[in-house]
Design an enzyme around this catalytic site. Structure first.
Site, short mmCIF file in Angstrom:
data_model
loop_
_atom_site.label_atom_id
_atom_site.label_comp_id
_atom_site.label_asym_id
_atom_site.label_seq_id
_atom_site.Cartn_x
_atom_site.Cartn_y
_atom_site.Cartn_z
CB CYS A 193 -7.13 -3.01 6.63
SG CYS A 193 -5.66 -2.34 5.88
CD GLU A 250 -14.30 -10.25 -4.49
OE1 GLU A 250 -15.32 -10.95 -4.63
OE2 GLU A 250 -14.27 -9.11 -3.61
CD GLU A 282 -3.07 0.55 2.37
OE1 GLU A 282 -3.80 -0.53 1.98
OE2 GLU A 282 -3.32 1.45 2.96
CD GLU A 290 -2.95 0.84 -4.06
OE1 GLU A 290 -2.71 0.20 -3.05
OE2 GLU A 290 -4.02 0.98 -4.90
CD GLU A 305 -11.45 -9.22 4.10
OE1 GLU A 305 -11.07 -7.98 3.73
OE2 GLU A 305 -11.19 -9.71 5.13
CB SER A 312 -5.38 0.57 -0.99
OG SER A 312 -4.62 -0.38 -1.28
CB CYS A 337 -9.12 -3.93 14.50
SG CYS A 337 -9.01 -3.57 12.51
CE LYS A 371 -10.36 -8.38 8.45
NZ LYS A 371 -9.67 -7.87 7.14
#
Lengths: 574, 160
Positions: free
Chosen positions: A300, A367, A280, A283, A362, A320, A504, A359
């Site tokens: 994230c 994908e 990142e 990036e 996710e 990102s 988190c 999560k």
């Protein structure tokens, strides 16, 4: 400002005008029971369990919504008060399933606690039960309206903290239910799976999907090579499941506990957090130097990702493309690690221990299979792991301190601060500064981006360029930052957004209860872990350096893109 | 659009105008819902989504209001609205049998609409004509002292 003097249970109390009886009583050390009350968020006087007697008042009043008055005389423990509170609780219990022994919130349920505290000795009232069925459509959150007491705390958090309002109060009278519009299944609406509702639910009406059975089965399967990764925030919170103080650092015990459960390797998401910084950060530098789309926004936090997909799809190009550390870990476990150790990736089973319910969603995104397999097989929340450890009879407190396994367990202080709001930003700045300037950073602590302030801004001089950054946590705060960007009121180069308040450490999968005091203690613990690490900059992580040398090449390489980056899906607002 | 709206295009442009008038005003929710229901005869899901978007009110809250007030309906209404009074006087004089009869004739329960879109049925409390019980209304017409066996003829008069 002159204070108001009142009498509570015979004792004089002085408080500022506008204080509620509840707050005044707390100040005086008098405990008044509450259920629907949630400080600053849900102050509606609905449950009637905080009833108190005020001399001269026509009826009992709800302490949470009644302001003090000069000379007021309050009784919180008279026979009339006790009787009324208990009857109201019995009425709330009259349609509540008597399933405490098998309930996921057994021993952590506020209704159960109140029944004990208010001395409800028998079930006198048996009412008609809720007509609604359990909604298990979401991969993250289970809704069980049968156990709902209609306190509306979840609704308040979803609306006021997260600005999502996936759920609201629907229908009326006996049919009243907390649900999405059209009583649609939660898995089919704009719920971002953050689980903040599950943190504030006093009962098991909203709770995480329990997937511990899948992990027990994998651990018992001799064919499987079961590896586990632990998110940064878990090491400063799971102690609370075993009665330790909030903010207790239990990293070594956590590793030991996971070994005792039978995991073949105990790895650390902090490793891929460091890797995220490499990708990142590169990036960011690439976008800055090549006129790429700015501001760059961190990716994230999976609740945040689903939020932007629903509510700000036009800003998706700003995200990102880096996968989250959890997903990078899963991919590498089944590629790099499999190759290095000569294990057939078919046999590898990846478990994540996350402070997060989103999560789970996710890990199941279509994908997330770039290893050729499901990258992460099962995600457990901190709460689920706590339950597994109890089931295994592990005496957490007496465990020795053990170290993570190499190589995917090697990390730096920059990885661990991902667990607190501002941490990704700080970790990125530590690395970006050194990569861009070639100089060594003198002070590693970027205090401006730390702490519980909802939106934080800072500006950092990167080799002559003023890098403007912003940090937001809680999606309501994220909205403020995004709206300012969209309306061109503010210009930033880089924005960190975390879905949950505090980052988190305040995630929806964390131990209950959570409030700002507990969040602050967990955050302090995260920075303490950082300070104690020998390495505190991601680019200095030797295991990450080896990973690039042996496998990926360099940040943003073709292979990195294939394995560590992802794409997003615009979704409907409703 | 489904039945109940004669001309989707015209209705939709009226809805556009309505939403433009109240854009960004969450407090106008109830009056916008009133007017939208007047336009469509009911509140279709798509209309609620557009109301939510225009007024900047979450859809879950819009639906909360719609499902709270019995005036609002998300089901298309029939061409003819049958209301059966189940107030005390009408009830003791046989409103229950009338409802049974309507169910036999049209296959309708309260809150439903016939598949051909001709009739909707609802139960109301006291139309203020207790002396005439049991009373039903069909659209604006009041039918007094209705015997179950008259139901067929009454309904036939509205059928086309």
């Amino acid at each position: 400002m002159s204070l108001v003097t009142l009498t509570i249970d015979g004792r004089q109390v002085q408080v500022p005008p506008g204080t509620t009886i509840l707050a005044a009583a707390r100040q005086a050390g008098v405990k008044i029971p509450t259920l629907c009350y949630l400080e600053e968020l849900n102050v509606i006087g609905a449950c009637r369990l905080c009833l108190v007697q005020v001399e001269g008042a026509r009826a009992l009043v709800a302490a949470c919504v009644t302001q003090v008055g000069e000379g007021m005389v309050v009784h919180t423990n008279s026979p009339a008060v006790r009787q009324a509170r208990r009857l109201n609780l019995e009425l709330l219990m009259s349609n509540h399933p008597q399933e405490c022994l098998t309930c996921v919130r057994n021993t952590s349920c506020e209704l159960q606690q109140l029944a004990a505290e208010l001395g409800v000795g028998e079930i006198r009232l048996q009412g008609e039960m809720s007509p609604y069925e359990v909604d298990d459509s979401s991969p993250s959150i289970i809704r069980d309206p049968r156990k709902c007491v209609l306190c509306r705390r979840c609704v308040a958090v979803c609306e006021k903290v997260q600005g999502v309002s996936a759920i609201a109060v629907q229908e009326r009278g006996f049919d009243t239910v907390v649900a999405p519009a059209f009583l649609a299944p939660l898995g089919e609406v704009n719920c971002v799976n953050c689980g903040q509702c599950s943190l504030v639910c006093p009962t098991a009406a909203i709770h995480e999907r329990d997937e511990t059975d899948k992990v027990w089965a994998a651990l018992a399967d001799p064919e499987k090579h079961v590896v586990v990764q632990t998110a940064p925030a878990v090491r400063v919170s799971i102690g609370e499941m075993f009665g330790l103080e909030p903010g207790s650092i239990v990293t070594g015990k956590l590793v030991a506990a996971l070994r005792r459960l039978g995991f073949d390797k105990v790895f650390d998401t902090d490793f891929t957090a460091d890797l995220t910084i490499m990708e990142e950060g590169s990036e960011l530098i690439h976008r800055l130097q090549n006129g790429g789309r700015l501001p760059l926004i961190t990716s994230c936090s999976p609740g945040w990702i689903k939020f932007i997909e629903h509510f700000y799809p036009n800003l998706l190009p700003n995200l990102s493309t880096c996968k989250s550390p959890q997903q990078m870990f899963g991919t590498l476990a089944k590629t790099y690690y499999a190759q290095k150790e000569g294990i057939d990736p078919v046999r590898i089973f990846v478990v994540s221990i996350m402070p997060c319910t989103a999560k789970k969603y996710e890990a199941g995104r279509p994908e997330m299979t770039s290893s050729g397999y499901r990258d992460v097989d099962v995600v457990l929340t901190t709460r689920e792991l706590g339950r597994m450890l109890k089931q295994a009879g592990i005496d957490f407190e007496s465990l020795p301190e053990e170290d993570y396994d190499a190589p995917l367990g090697i990390s730096t202080g920059a990885g661990v601060i991902f667990g607190a709001t501002g941490g990704v930003m700080e970790a990125a700045l530590r690395t970006a500064y050194e990569l861009v300037t070639g100089a060594t950073l003198l002070s590693l602590d970027f205090e401006e981006v730390r702490g519980l302030e909802g939106v934080k801004e800072a500006s950092v001089n990167l080799a002559g360029t003023e890098l403007k950054v912003a940090v937001a946590h809680g999606l309501g705060n994220a909205r403020k930052v995004l709206d300012a960007v969209v309306n061109k009121e503010r210009e930033y180069h880089f924005i960190e957004i975390m879905c949950c308040p505090g980052g988190c450490i305040g995630g929806g999968g964390q131990p209950v209860p959570v409030d700002n005091e507990i969040r602050a203690k967990r955050i302090a613990a995260i920075y303490q872990v950082d300070r104690q690490m020998p390495l505190r900059k991601s680019h200095e992580n030797p295991a990450v350096q080896a990973l690039y040398r042996e496998f990926l090449g360099e940040p943003l390489s073709h292979k990195s893109h294939e394995l560590l980056h992802t794409h997003y899906t615009p979704r409907e607002r409703f | 659009m489904s039945f109940g709206c004669k001309c989707g295009g015209e209705l939709n442009s009226k809805l556009d105008a309505l939403l433009d008038r109240y854009r960004g005003q969450p407090s106008a929710l109830i009056q916008v819902l009133h007017q939208a229901q007047e336009l469509y005869g009911y509140l279709p899901r798509k209309v609620l989504q557009r109301v939510a978007g225009a007024l900047n009110v979450p859809l879950s809250q819009v639906y909360g209001v719609v499902s709270f007030y019995s005036f609002f309906t998300i089901h298309p209404k029939g061409k003819h609205q049958i209301s059966v009074c189940k107030g005390t006087a009408c009830y003791v004089r046989g409103a229950g049998q009338l409802l049974d009869r309507i169910k036999e004739e049209l296959g309708l329960k309260p809150g439903e609409t016939t598949e051909d879109g001709q009739f909707s049925l609802e139960v109301v409390r006291c139309l203020g004509a207790c002396g005439l019980g049991p009373v039903i209304t069909v659209d604006e017409d009041v039918h007094a002292r209705v015997q179950p066996e008259r139901m067929s003829d009454i309904l036939a008069a509205y059928r086309q």
